[in-house]
Enzyme design. Structure first.
Site, mmCIF file in Angstrom:
data_model
loop_
_atom_site.group_PDB
_atom_site.id
_atom_site.type_symbol
_atom_site.label_atom_id
_atom_site.label_comp_id
_atom_site.label_asym_id
_atom_site.label_seq_id
_atom_site.Cartn_x
_atom_site.Cartn_y
_atom_site.Cartn_z
ATOM 1 N N ASP A 54 84.022 -44.826 -90.399
ATOM 2 C CA ASP A 54 83.054 -43.730 -90.545
ATOM 3 C C ASP A 54 81.811 -44.206 -91.296
ATOM 4 O O ASP A 54 81.690 -44.035 -92.515
ATOM 5 C CB ASP A 54 83.707 -42.559 -91.275
ATOM 6 C CG ASP A 54 84.832 -41.944 -90.462
ATOM 7 O OD1 ASP A 54 84.820 -42.096 -89.233
ATOM 8 O OD2 ASP A 54 85.720 -41.311 -91.060
ATOM 9 N N GLU A 100 95.850 -45.382 -91.821
ATOM 10 C CA GLU A 100 95.857 -46.309 -92.968
ATOM 11 C C GLU A 100 97.219 -46.362 -93.690
ATOM 12 O O GLU A 100 97.518 -47.440 -94.221
ATOM 13 C CB GLU A 100 94.746 -45.914 -93.953
ATOM 14 C CG GLU A 100 93.350 -46.217 -93.477
ATOM 15 C CD GLU A 100 92.893 -45.281 -92.360
ATOM 16 O OE1 GLU A 100 92.137 -45.737 -91.489
ATOM 17 O OE2 GLU A 100 93.314 -44.119 -92.355
ATOM 18 N N ASP A 136 93.984 -42.995 -84.883
ATOM 19 C CA ASP A 136 93.129 -42.779 -86.050
ATOM 20 C C ASP A 136 94.003 -42.373 -87.237
ATOM 21 O O ASP A 136 95.205 -42.123 -87.091
ATOM 22 C CB ASP A 136 92.123 -41.671 -85.711
ATOM 23 C CG ASP A 136 90.962 -41.602 -86.693
ATOM 24 O OD1 ASP A 136 90.636 -42.628 -87.308
ATOM 25 O OD2 ASP A 136 90.386 -40.504 -86.831
#
Length: 823
Positions: free
Chosen positions: A507, A434, A431
């Protein structure tokens, strides 16, 4: 301005001096660029051409263009503004191997024609415009509206690079992967820059992943463009000028692949041949998964697992979010919450529940933390241009970040999973990659990366950072788990990420709008080469009611990755959280996922082995029907099941379109003719599902987790058809790589009826031996009374026809031919 999404303006001709001066002032006030950036340079006329193998080099005297024949259907185009190409390296395409083909160069009066057996690339001599022509039909599927062009980047060096194509009046576009909003991209513009987009909205852009690949449908024929450029890139599908579509980037090389169809399915499969398919996942990974930020302490985890088993709701995996760690330090455990994690993981595994844990890229700056110490001592962390370490705040506080574009760092990172693997952790979730940084959003542009020896700043490496992180995870696990298939998930990535990981859409929000969006996003990811995709069932943030959660579960059954997930500041939402009737309905649909497991697993194999997308939107099924270019809530899972989710609150019916052919209502067995719309009842305990006539659908008994029960026989539900239909069933060990040595079974069923008889033929390929010996057949909708049943010319005496007209009998698993004759 059709290809200038990232600039304030574009100047090709000056019609208004005052306006021009005002724009120049605005541009000079932009700290990122200077006046030089407004000067574009275009290819002029072709001055020379030379051939080197399957590559053709064209020049206008200064700039060079390489046209490379990759296969009969794929041609790559590259631009070198000053005649010198960059190193030919790609994280998306591991190696561009020429597929055996014949091709030729023809020099005509006004153009050079490079032709394969399928497609011709035309390079216009006078203006350097490039177009692609289908040899079979003569249709120009894709053509330049202006020559390729570029601008020098005064601040960073290199070039902004641009391509602008003609856009026909009824041309439509699909793909680009992780995008919000409607399925059809026509009339919209997009930016590719991996972004932590918490609670994103409809049409919000950019999101978490970069997949610069789209499919166009022009006059009924499909083609693809893959713009293999990792810098911040942009696409405009006729928004600023509805006669043009364009793509461009802030740096790197203008390099794209033209991929010919003529069918949308062909384009996607050929794109997968370039960038790879998803590895076959362990079978448990396609069961139902339960997640929350966060389940802790250990007693809470056990309570959730006990809830699934006591409620008899199937589930294969439970997830531990960041709170399982010691102060959010990766590869550690909070011993207060989890005093003996190895014992807990084993006891969960004993009741069939796998444990999946999260690992983030941010490593806490702490001299007493062994991971930080190793990374620091070996110079594994990213540095900025002046040699300071890249530091930013994420969950552990002040962190440094490994450079996953360095192969040495990837090998180190992959080895860090050893202790967790030895404890029995079954899957890993990467996670925040990015990469996300609190406050700043992400890394500054001046962060340096190794880029596998090809060097680059973060402008070049940003969009591949997450992909290379999960690559290191996958490759490390493949070594540590020996012959077991790794299960990994990534939030961020770039084209080719499917070789290493599954994904979810980030999300999202507990709203009906996001349920609709979830449906579109999974379809879009599937036709963009990343099929193992799911959403946070129920929405990550916000509070769903029982109806919304249940409708989301129903959609989730036909999402390749099926996981419920929610934020820590929301109420818990397990399948039983909303009470009856929701608990029973959720149980029914999760059980359906497990009943269909052999079919679902077979569809995954068809993707891995042959490149078929798992989810197929109506535009792919009937691309010649322009109306289907705007239908976006129905899709097939594989090629046999049509899924029509209920996406409106309180809906008791919905309109469905059935593609051409014959379809059976899965629930009622009603036979309907395709090519038309129908209104179907949708009470809460159902969702419209249709099975293609002629399908052979394998089914397992309901299990609480994959592998819970020994399978003595497999049900085969066979839907009558009066035309020939093929179906496939794939079997193997379920969690090893033995299939790479042909230890698998690929079964092909061919069926056809004629009103007086119905025949089923089976062929088998592979060396795997399943545990069961029998098929339990259910033949649906025979149009005649059954007289005799033969299995390989031996008559079956003990067949029965039930009150619904379903013929039932058993056969051995290795039969070759079954004949059912009219009485």
């Amino acid at each position: 301005m059709g290809d200038e999404l990232n600039k304030d303006f574009e100047v090709t001709e000056v019609h208004n001096k005052e306006q021009f001066e005002e724009e120049v002032v605005q541009h000079l006030n932009n700290p990122v660029t200077d006046i030089k950036a407004i000067e574009k340079e275009y290819l002029t006329s072709v001055k020379s051409v030379k051939k080197e193998g399957n590559k053709f080099y064209f020049s206008d005297g200064s700039a060079s263009v390489e046209v490379r024949v990759v296969s009969d259907e794929m041609i790559r185009v590259r631009l070198a503004p000053h005649g010198t190409f960059l190193a030919d390296f790609s994280y998306a395409v591991e190696q561009v191997d020429q597929k055996v083909t014949t091709f030729k160069l023809e020099d005509t009066t006004d153009a050079y024609l490079i032709s394969t057996n399928t497609v011709t690339c035309k390079v216009s001599k006078a203006d350097f415009l490039i177009s692609f022509i289908c040899n079979a039909t003569g249709l120009v599927t894709s053509s330049d509206a202006s020559p390729m062009h570029w601008e020098e980047n005064a601040e960073f060096g290199g070039f902004y690079v641009y391509a602008t194509k003609q856009c026909q009046s009824e041309e439509n576009f699909f793909g680009l992967g992780d995008k919000s909003g409607n399925m059809n991209l026509r009339g919209r513009k997009f930016q590719n820059w991996n972004t932590d987009a918490y609670s994103y909205g409809w049409d919000q852009d950019p999101l978490y992943r970069t997949i610069p690949f789209y499919t166009g449908i022009n006059q009924g024929e499909a083609y693809g463009i893959f713009f293999d450029n990792t810098f911040k890139s942009y696409f405009d599908f006729g928004m600023q000028d509805n006669t043009k579509t364009s793509f461009w980037s802030d740096g790197g090389e203008l390099q794209y692949y033209y991929i010919h169809g003529p069918h949308m399915m062909d384009v996607v499969k050929r794109y997968q041949s370039l960038t790879g398919t998803h590895q076959l996942p362990p079978k448990w990974a396609i069961g139902y998964h339960q997640c929350r930020w966060s389940y802790y302490p250990e007693s809470k985890v056990r309570e959730i697992v006990d809830g699934f088993r006591s409620q008899n709701i199937p589930c294969d995996a439970i997830y531990l979010d960041i709170d399982y760690m010691d102060g959010y330090r990766c590869f550690t455990w909070n011993k207060k919450y989890f005093p003996d994690p190895k014992k807990m993981i084993k006891e969960l595994a004993d009741v069939g529940m796998k444990t999946v844990v999260m690992i983030d890229p941010g490593i806490k700056v702490d001299e007493n933390y062994w991971v930080f110490k190793e990374g620091k001592d070996n110079n594994y962390f990213c540095r900025r241009s002046d040699d300071y370490f890249m530091e930013g705040h994420v969950w552990p506080g002040r962190c440094q970040f490994p450079d996953f574009t360095n192969p040495t760092v990837r090998e180190w990172w992959g080895g860090l999973y050893k202790e967790l693997v030895d404890m029995g952790v079954a899957g890993f979730w990467n996670d925040m990659n990015e990469p996300a940084v609190f406050g700043a959003g992400t890394f500054p542009n001046d962060v340096r990366h190794n880029y596998d020896g090809y060097r680059g700043s973060h402008r070049k490496a940003h969009n591949v950072y997450g992909m290379q992180m999960v690559r290191s995870t996958y490759e490390g696990l493949k070594k540590l788990q020996r012959n077991k298939r790794p299960f990994t998930i990534t939030r961020a990535g770039y084209s080719g990420m499917q070789r290493y990981a599954s994904v979810w859409t980030g999300d999202n929000v507990a709203t009906w709008e996001h349920l609709k969006l979830a449906n579109i996003q999974c379809q879009r990811m599937s036709i963009s080469g990343v099929p193992f995709c799911g959403t946070d069932i129920g929405g990550f943030s916000g509070e769903p009611d029982g109806e919304l959660f249940t409708r989301w579960i129903q959609l989730g059954v036909f999402s390749p990755f099926m996981r419920a997930h929610s934020a820590g500041d929301t109420r818990e939402r397990e399948p039983w959280s909303f009470g009856e009737p929701f608990t029973s309905i959720n149980r029914k649909f999760i059980e359906l996922r497990y009943k269909l497991m052999p079919y679902i697993y077979s569809v995954f194999w068809e993707h891995h082995r042959y490149g078929f997308p798992i989810l197929r939107p109506l535009a792919m099924l009937e691309q010649e029907n322009i109306g289907n270019h705007y239908r976006q809530d129905e899709f097939t899972f594989g090629d046999k099941i049509l899924v029509c989710p209920v996406l409106e609150q309180g809906a008791t019916s919905r309109r469905v379109y059935l593609p051409k052919g014959k379809w059976f209502n899965y629930w009622t067995l009603e036979l309907l003719e395709g090519g038309s719309e129908y209104v179907v009842d949708t009470p809460l305990d159902t969702m419209p599902l249709f099975v293609r006539a002629g399908s052979v659908m394998p089914e397992y008994p309901v299990m609480q987790y994959v592998g819970e029960k020994h399978i003595d026989e497999v049900w085969l539900n066979v839907y009558y058809s009066d035309y020939e239909v093929n179906s496939f069933m794939y079997e193997d060990h379920g969690d090893t790589f033995a299939y790479e040595q042909d230890i698998y079974l690929e079964k092909k069923f061919n069926v056809k009826g004629d009103g007086n008889s119905f025949n089923i033929q089976q062929t088998i390929d592979g060396l795997f031996t399943p545990t069961y010996e029998l098929y339990d057949f259910r033949i649906i909708a025979l149009p005649f009374n059954v007289g005799k049943v033969y299995v390989d010319d031996k008559e079956v005496k003990d067949f029965v026809v039930n009150e619904r007209g379903i013929l039932r009998f058993k056969s051995n698993k290795n039969f070759s031919r079954i004949s059912i004759l009219k009485g």
